[in-house]
Design a protein around this motif. Structure first.
Motif, mmCIF file in Angstrom:
data_model
loop_
_atom_site.group_PDB
_atom_site.id
_atom_site.type_symbol
_atom_site.label_atom_id
_atom_site.label_comp_id
_atom_site.label_asym_id
_atom_site.label_seq_id
_atom_site.Cartn_x
_atom_site.Cartn_y
_atom_site.Cartn_z
ATOM 1 N N ALA A 1 0.834 -1.205 0.000
ATOM 2 C CA ALA A 1 0.000 0.000 0.000
ATOM 3 C C ALA A 1 0.872 1.258 0.000
ATOM 4 O O ALA A 1 0.620 2.214 -0.741
ATOM 5 C CB ALA A 1 -0.925 -0.009 1.213
ATOM 6 N N LEU A 2 1.919 1.242 0.823
ATOM 7 C CA LEU A 2 2.823 2.388 0.875
ATOM 8 C C LEU A 2 3.489 2.616 -0.472
ATOM 9 O O LEU A 2 3.588 3.755 -0.953
ATOM 10 C CB LEU A 2 3.900 2.165 1.945
ATOM 11 N N ALA A 3 3.916 1.516 -1.106
ATOM 12 C CA ALA A 3 4.593 1.637 -2.393
ATOM 13 C C ALA A 3 3.652 2.231 -3.440
ATOM 14 O O ALA A 3 4.035 3.122 -4.210
ATOM 15 C CB ALA A 3 5.108 0.270 -2.844
ATOM 16 N N VAL A 4 2.388 1.756 -3.461
ATOM 17 C CA VAL A 4 1.413 2.263 -4.433
ATOM 18 C C VAL A 4 1.172 3.754 -4.203
ATOM 19 O O VAL A 4 1.120 4.555 -5.139
ATOM 20 C CB VAL A 4 0.098 1.469 -4.332
ATOM 21 N N LEU A 5 1.074 4.131 -2.916
ATOM 22 C CA LEU A 5 0.868 5.546 -2.589
ATOM 23 C C LEU A 5 2.069 6.397 -3.004
ATOM 24 O O LEU A 5 1.924 7.448 -3.629
ATOM 25 C CB LEU A 5 0.635 5.705 -1.093
ATOM 26 N N LYS B 1 3.874 10.081 -6.419
ATOM 27 C CA LYS B 1 4.816 11.203 -6.486
ATOM 28 C C LYS B 1 4.194 12.540 -6.108
ATOM 29 O O LYS B 1 4.417 13.540 -6.784
ATOM 30 C CB LYS B 1 5.414 11.302 -7.902
ATOM 31 N N TRP B 2 3.368 12.536 -5.089
ATOM 32 C CA TRP B 2 2.867 13.817 -4.627
ATOM 33 C C TRP B 2 3.976 14.571 -3.934
ATOM 34 O O TRP B 2 5.004 13.993 -3.572
ATOM 35 C CB TRP B 2 1.671 13.603 -3.678
ATOM 36 N N ARG B 3 3.715 15.857 -3.710
ATOM 37 C CA ARG B 3 4.722 16.718 -3.095
ATOM 38 C C ARG B 3 5.095 16.175 -1.698
ATOM 39 O O ARG B 3 4.222 15.781 -0.929
ATOM 40 C CB ARG B 3 4.148 18.129 -2.958
ATOM 41 N N GLY B 4 6.397 16.156 -1.417
ATOM 42 C CA GLY B 4 6.846 15.711 -0.104
ATOM 43 C C GLY B 4 7.033 14.207 0.012
ATOM 44 O O GLY B 4 7.489 13.712 1.040
ATOM 45 N N PHE B 5 6.676 13.472 -1.030
ATOM 46 C CA PHE B 5 6.770 12.018 -0.927
ATOM 47 C C PHE B 5 8.207 11.504 -0.938
ATOM 48 O O PHE B 5 8.487 10.436 -0.416
ATOM 49 C CB PHE B 5 5.962 11.351 -2.057
ATOM 50 N N ALA B 6 9.103 12.312 -1.547
ATOM 51 C CA ALA B 6 10.506 11.887 -1.556
ATOM 52 C C ALA B 6 11.015 11.757 -0.125
ATOM 53 O O ALA B 6 11.733 10.814 0.225
ATOM 54 C CB ALA B 6 11.346 12.890 -2.333
ATOM 55 N N LEU B 7 10.575 12.718 0.713
ATOM 56 C CA LEU B 7 10.982 12.699 2.116
ATOM 57 C C LEU B 7 10.427 11.455 2.810
ATOM 58 O O LEU B 7 11.125 10.758 3.546
ATOM 59 C CB LEU B 7 10.479 13.966 2.809
ATOM 60 N N LEU B 8 9.140 11.166 2.570
ATOM 61 C CA LEU B 8 8.514 9.988 3.174
ATOM 62 C C LEU B 8 9.229 8.715 2.741
ATOM 63 O O LEU B 8 9.478 7.819 3.538
ATOM 64 C CB LEU B 8 7.041 9.904 2.761
ATOM 65 N N GLN B 9 9.557 8.677 1.445
ATOM 66 C CA GLN B 9 10.235 7.508 0.896
ATOM 67 C C GLN B 9 11.549 7.265 1.639
ATOM 68 O O GLN B 9 11.844 6.140 2.049
ATOM 69 C CB GLN B 9 10.505 7.772 -0.585
ATOM 70 N N ALA B 10 12.292 8.350 1.844
ATOM 71 C CA ALA B 10 13.562 8.228 2.567
ATOM 72 C C ALA B 10 13.314 7.779 4.007
ATOM 73 O O ALA B 10 14.046 6.964 4.560
ATOM 74 C CB ALA B 10 14.295 9.566 2.540
#
Lengths: 413, 308
Positions: free
Chosen positions: B94-98, B102-111
């Motif tokens: 689910a996290l991967a699909v979300l 590529k919404w704003r700020g998702f790069a940070l969440l990914q890290a």
């Protein structure tokens, strides 16, 4: 003198200097699990070096729980240290059996003066040889905070009922009664060593058990375990999640009135809180004080792999002297195994008095650690199950009996 | 004649292969084979005794307490894998699909999600050990501060809760890896499929169910095999948080901790003679279990991929 001659002489002098320093210095590596004693051992080694300037000893301690593995792997691989800090009893035997450490009873004359029961801790039962110079004796009394006892007007309890009264008074005063927890299995064996002899009755039971005349289903042993469980309300809160450093911290910083712990705690407590005044008493049963558990902590030995056998022997002989024993006791606040050493501190002298009054060998460590599963492994893990109410005392006793019977000659039916 | 011709043409390849072959043989193949051979001998302490064939294997499976410890530990490894697998294939997916949106700020969440995976198990174990302390740990204090002090328990010290607690810490630290790989897999799916789906009128769920999931299946399988291998080899986390005996009362014991204890003696009891032969047999069992499951997993995965 011509220039050439001067140069030649210079070369010769430099060569001699190099050669003499190469001959004079022998480096001995000394491995240990006593990470907390680095400073003390530096001082001991300095003392030795002052008398033996040709020998340099380097003390390297490893993590307590990993030491056995590191040491046996290194020795087996043909390497490892010259001087080995050895565990006692069953911890020493496999190394002696495999010929990885040097037999010392025919080499170190001072060993003859040691107490025979103490030497058992460094003996390989197979050949009867002594493979180490014992270094410390440990005793397991109840340690208590003298300041807190005075504040609440409490006395050293003489019976089980008095102990419970004291415990409840401590809790009412906002302290933990006992600092002990049960999250680390080995701390439960220490608790056993402090509590159980008062109920199984010390040496009589010990001797009958070792001879196979009784077994672990003996009512005296069952009673001892039941009393340990009865102590649960007075241990540290959430005792199942309280580890050894929590225990030490809460006792050292006066959150707890009592600690069932080894005499080795005195040194550790002095480091953590030098102002702490510690008293000690033997754990009491319904009628009066019981015997305290006593054991040899370990010994110093020589690796068979060491190329410097003579130098290593000189260091080992130093470790068997009274001079060293006294220094050991004074510095580390532990009882030296060397005969004729007297403890200087009041706290340690008190503990020696308890030993003189009534003592018994620490049951599982001294008698049931020679096979797998060892008595200690069985006791610690089964007690943890009982503490967590997933096993009854009868089940615990049955497992201990069954486990030791798989290898101990006294129980091979 | 033939061989010499071959050697002349391809001989230089040997020079490139040789360093790797030597290193691999010396540090992987040789120790593996010696430990295989260890399991066929009787041992007294550190001394190898006579050849006993498969006796050590029989001991592990039939002689108490080894058999009880073995099945107990195997069950715990299965629970380790089962719960970690369940979490990564639901929450992780689910996290991967979300994150793929590529919404704003998702790069940070990914890290952030990936970070625990980069920490060593020793660090993770130690930090959680501190946080889960029932008397002064952060978790207990947080619960007390919101009036839930009654819920505070010695989570790692109770036989009933210890395993689940360690498994959740394990899943937490591992989760970043499947999320990252799933994310890469999703991003590798051509946009055209989704565009075709939109033309056909799919909603979000249908796009996931009929486009993302089938195309991601080989990736999910591959990650699951890696999760299986990781969890059946698990050791550090339990060793750091609980100790080599898998306390309390073996409730967190794993095959690897059981192996370690058997080989070197239980270090927490300060000296117990090791049983190298029996321990090697346990290690061989681990190898067989992991090897067999991984083999069939990989074969199955190949079949799926051929199906696509």
């Amino acid at each position: 003198m011509s220039n050439r001659k001067v140069r030649l002489l210079g070369f010769i002098a430099a060569g001699l200097l190099l050669a003499s320093s190469a001959v004079a210095q022998t480096n001995l590596n000394f491995w240990s699990w006593r990470t907390e004693d680095v400073d003390a051992y530096s001082a001991f080694i300095e003392e030795f070096h002052a008398e033996n300037p040709d020998i340099i000893v380097t003390f390297t301690p490893y993590q307590n729980t990993e030491y056995n593995t590191i040491l046996s792997t290194a020795l087996q691989g043909g390497g490892g240290p010259d001087i080995v800090h050895l565990r006692a009893y069953g911890g020493l035997e496999p190394l002696a059996e495999a010929g990885l450490i040097v037999r010392l009873d025919d080499k170190v004359a001072a060993l003859e003066d040691f107490d025979p029961s103490i030497l058992l801790g460094a003996t390989n039962r197979e050949d009867g040889g002594i493979y180490g110079v014992p270094f410390a004796i440990q005793v397991i009394p109840v340690l208590y905070n003298v300041g807190i006892f005075e504040e609440l007007g409490l006395q050293e309890p003489q019976t089980w009922d008095e102990l419970i009264t004291v415990s409840e008074a401590l809790q009412a005063g906002g302290y933990y009664a006992f600092a002990n927890g049960s999250s680390e299995p080995w701390t439960l064996e220490t608790l056993f060593g402090g509590v159980a002899p008062a109920f199984y009755g010390g040496n009589d039971f010990f001797n009958e058990l070792v001879a196979g005349e009784t077994d672990f289903s003996d009512p005296r042993f069952v009673e001892a375990l039941e009393r340990m469980l009865a102590l649960r309300p007075y241990l540290a809160p959430n005792h199942q999640g309280v580890n050894y450093s929590d225990m030490q911290t809460s006792f050292a910083f006066e959150m707890a009135g009592m600690l069932v712990g080894g005499s080795y705690e005195l040194g550790a407590m002095a480091d953590l809180n030098p102002d702490l005044r510690i008293g000690s008493f033997p754990f009491p049963n319904d009628d009066g004080p019981g015997p305290v558990s006593v054991y040899v902590d370990g010994s110093y030995g020589i690796s068979s792999n060491s190329p410097h056998q003579d130098e290593a022997l000189r260091f080992i002989e130093f470790l068997a002297t009274r001079e060293f024993g006294q220094m050991f006791t004074d510095t580390l606040q532990q009882l030296s195994a060397v005969p004729g050493v007297s403890p200087t501190g009041q706290e340690l002298s008190d503990i020696v008095e308890l030993v003189d009054a009534d003592s018994t060998s620490f049951l599982f460590l001294t008698a049931f650690r020679f096979g797998q599963p060892s008595g200690s492994t069985l006791l610690q893990n089964e007690l943890q199950a009982a503490m967590g109410d997933t096993k009854t005392v009868d089940e615990v006793v049955a497992v201990i009996q069954q486990g030791i019977a798989t290898w101990h000659p006294a129980f091979n039916d | 004649m033939h061989a010499r011709k071959w050697l002349r043409r391809h001989g230089h390849l040997l020079i490139f292969l040789l360093p790797g072959l030597i290193l691999y043989s010396a540090f992987m193949a040789y120790p593996l084979l010696t430990s295989l051979s260890y399991s066929l001998y009787d041992w007294r302490g550190l001394l190898r005794q006579e050849f006993v064939g498969f006796e050590n294997f029989v001991t592990v499976l039939t002689r108490w307490p080894y058999n009880e410890r073995f099945w107990n530990a195997l069950g715990h490894n299965a629970i380790f894998f089962g719960i970690t697998f369940a979490i990564q294939s639901t929450l992780g997916l689910a996290l991967a699909v979300l994150l793929a949106r590529k919404w704003r700020g998702f790069a940070l969440l990914q890290a952030t999600y990936f970070m625990p995976f980069t920490l060593s198990a020793v660090v993770v174990g130690f930090l959680w050990l501190l946080m889960l302390n029932p008397n002064w740990g952060a978790v207990a204090q947080a619960l007390r501060s919101v009036g839930l002090g009654d819920m505070v328990q010695p989570w790692l010290g109770q036989p009933a809760t210890a395993l689940l607690t360690v498994v959740l810490v394990n899943a937490w630290s591992w989760l970043g890896f499947p999320v990252l790989v799933f994310l890469a897999g999703i991003q590798g799916i051509p946009r055209e499929y989704y565009e075709a789906g939109i033309v056909d009128g799919t909603n979000g769920w249908q796009a996931f169910r009929f486009i993302t999931l089938p195309l991601l299946l080989p990736t999910i399988m591959m990650v699951s095999i890696l999760t299986f291998i990781y969890n059946f080899n698990a050791f550090e986390l339990v060793f750091v948080m609980q100790g080599a005996s898998g306390p309390p009362a073996y409730s967190t014991d794993l095959l690897a901790t059981f192996f370690y204890r058997t080989a070197f003696g239980d270090p927490t009891t300060g000296g117990e003679p090791g049983q190298i032969g029996i321990a090697s047999a346990i290690a061989v069992f681990m190898l067989i279990i992991i090897g067999t499951v991984s083999y069939f997993g990989v074969r199955y995965n190949q079949r799926i991929q051929e199906g696509i």
